[in-house]
Design a protein around this motif. Structure first.
Motif, PDB file in Angstrom:
ATOM      1  N   ASP A  94      33.690 -60.351 -21.334  1.00  0.00           N
ATOM      2  CA  ASP A  94      33.647 -60.269 -19.877  1.00  0.00           C
ATOM      3  C   ASP A  94      34.784 -61.120 -19.279  1.00  0.00           C
ATOM      4  N   LYS A  95      35.446 -60.589 -18.272  1.00  0.00           N
ATOM      5  CA  LYS A  95      36.606 -61.263 -17.674  1.00  0.00           C
ATOM      6  C   LYS A  95      36.279 -62.655 -17.149  1.00  0.00           C
ATOM      7  N   GLU A  96      35.034 -62.875 -16.791  1.00  0.00           N
ATOM      8  CA  GLU A  96      34.620 -64.178 -16.273  1.00  0.00           C
ATOM      9  C   GLU A  96      34.929 -65.315 -17.252  1.00  0.00           C
ATOM     10  N   PHE A  97      34.972 -64.995 -18.554  1.00  0.00           N
ATOM     11  CA  PHE A  97      35.115 -66.030 -19.575  1.00  0.00           C
ATOM     12  C   PHE A  97      36.514 -66.081 -20.191  1.00  0.00           C
ATOM     13  N   HIS A  98      37.435 -65.244 -19.734  1.00  0.00           N
ATOM     14  CA  HIS A  98      38.768 -65.202 -20.328  1.00  0.00           C
ATOM     15  C   HIS A  98      39.480 -66.546 -20.258  1.00  0.00           C
TER      16      HIS A  98
ATOM     17  N   ALA B 274      30.015 -66.756 -24.438  1.00  0.00           N
ATOM     18  CA  ALA B 274      30.524 -65.748 -23.513  1.00  0.00           C
ATOM     19  C   ALA B 274      29.685 -64.480 -23.599  1.00  0.00           C
ATOM     20  N   ARG B 275      29.773 -63.707 -22.539  1.00  0.00           N
ATOM     21  CA  ARG B 275      29.084 -62.423 -22.478  1.00  0.00           C
ATOM     22  C   ARG B 275      30.041 -61.311 -22.903  1.00  0.00           C
TER      23      ARG B 275
ATOM     24  N   GLU C  50      27.699 -66.632 -29.091  1.00  0.00           N
ATOM     25  CA  GLU C  50      28.172 -68.008 -29.279  1.00  0.00           C
ATOM     26  C   GLU C  50      29.182 -67.985 -30.417  1.00  0.00           C
ATOM     27  N   SER C  51      30.386 -68.471 -30.156  1.00  0.00           N
ATOM     28  CA  SER C  51      31.472 -68.347 -31.136  1.00  0.00           C
ATOM     29  C   SER C  51      31.990 -69.706 -31.568  1.00  0.00           C
ATOM     30  N   ASN C  52      32.361 -69.778 -32.855  1.00  0.00           N
ATOM     31  CA  ASN C  52      33.020 -70.950 -33.422  1.00  0.00           C
ATOM     32  C   ASN C  52      34.356 -70.491 -33.991  1.00  0.00           C
ATOM     33  N   ALA C  53      35.427 -71.166 -33.621  1.00  0.00           N
ATOM     34  CA  ALA C  53      36.770 -70.772 -34.074  1.00  0.00           C
ATOM     35  C   ALA C  53      37.420 -71.918 -34.833  1.00  0.00           C
TER      36      ALA C  53
ATOM     37  N   ILE D  59      23.364 -64.347 -29.330  1.00  0.00           N
ATOM     38  CA  ILE D  59      22.354 -65.306 -28.861  1.00  0.00           C
ATOM     39  C   ILE D  59      21.653 -64.777 -27.608  1.00  0.00           C
ATOM     40  N   THR D  60      21.609 -63.456 -27.463  1.00  0.00           N
ATOM     41  CA  THR D  60      21.018 -62.857 -26.263  1.00  0.00           C
ATOM     42  C   THR D  60      19.560 -63.272 -26.086  1.00  0.00           C
TER      43      THR D  60
END
Length: 222
Positions: free
Chosen positions: A86-90, A111-112, A124-127, A146-147
């Motif tokens: 979603d663009k909100e989280f870019h 992020a969604r 939920e991401s880990n990089a 994680i919905t």
């Protein structure tokens, strides 16, 4: 490759040594190959059964490899990871990846989904950074759905908001207390009845209020 020669005397002893050395080398190489093969099989098994989305991307966040995903690699490789968010989280994700390349320390974000990913799904991401000889640094990302957790958290927030609304606007005097007599919170009606601020009520606790305030004692007796 091993060769067999028929020799006698000292020559035979020397060739036995050579043969044994080559045998040990061949056995060692075979064992190493077996270990590497087992590790590769184990990794493939983990990747195949993991509940996570696992992929690699370059410094410009273009997806370079897909190890596990709900999408076909043909639809993802070469595209920007942000196409699926979603663009909100870019902005937050771009900042996190920038910190990763600057510091080398792992980064996280929530992020969604967006684009072909369902926008109602949260990840939920880990990089982490990886370097391969002869190639520019890249990023490995592990994302977990994680919905369910986000849905539960939203319901808890909603329930808490409803509780506070009822508690704060009740016409009756209400106080939230512990068994040890400490007071966690008091509503406006309780403050008005006692002629005290909520901070004073919390500070004094139930025993302090009962001791000093006859109005409350009378109300409790009634």
């Amino acid at each position: 490759n091993l060769s067999l020669f028929v020799c006698r005397g000292e020559d035979a002893i020397e060739w036995r040594k050579v043969l044994l050395t080559r045998l040990r080398h061949a056995i060692g190489t075979h064992q190493e190959e077996m270990v590497h093969r087992r590790k590769a099989e184990l990794l493939s098994s983990i990747l195949a059964t993991a509940p996570d989305v696992i992929f690699a991307m370059d410094g410009e966040m273009r997806i370079s490899e897909v190890y596990r995903s709900d999408l076909d690699p043909k639809d993802t490789i070469g595209r920007s990871f942000l196409d699926f968010v979603d663009k909100e989280f870019h902005g937050d994700i771009a900042s996190a990846v920038g910190r990763l390349f600057a510091t080398g320390a792992n980064v996280n974000w929530v992020a969604r989904g967006g684009g072909k990913f369902d926008s109602s799904v949260w990840y939920e991401s880990n990089a982490s950074l990886f370097k391969e000889e002869g190639r520019p640094p890249g990023v490995v990302v592990i994302s977990r759905n994680i919905t369910k957790r986000k849905t539960i958290e939203a319901k808890l927030v909603e329930s808490e908001a409803k509780f506070h609304s009822l508690f704060d606007n009740a016409l009756d005097a209400l106080m939230l207390t512990r068994p040890d007599g400490s007071i966690l919170m008091a509503n406006a009606a309780a403050c008005q009845m006692l002629g005290m601020s909520e901070e004073d009520i919390v500070e004094k606790g139930r025993e302090g209020i009962l001791v000093r305030d006859d109005l409350l004692l009378k109300a409790l007796e009634e």
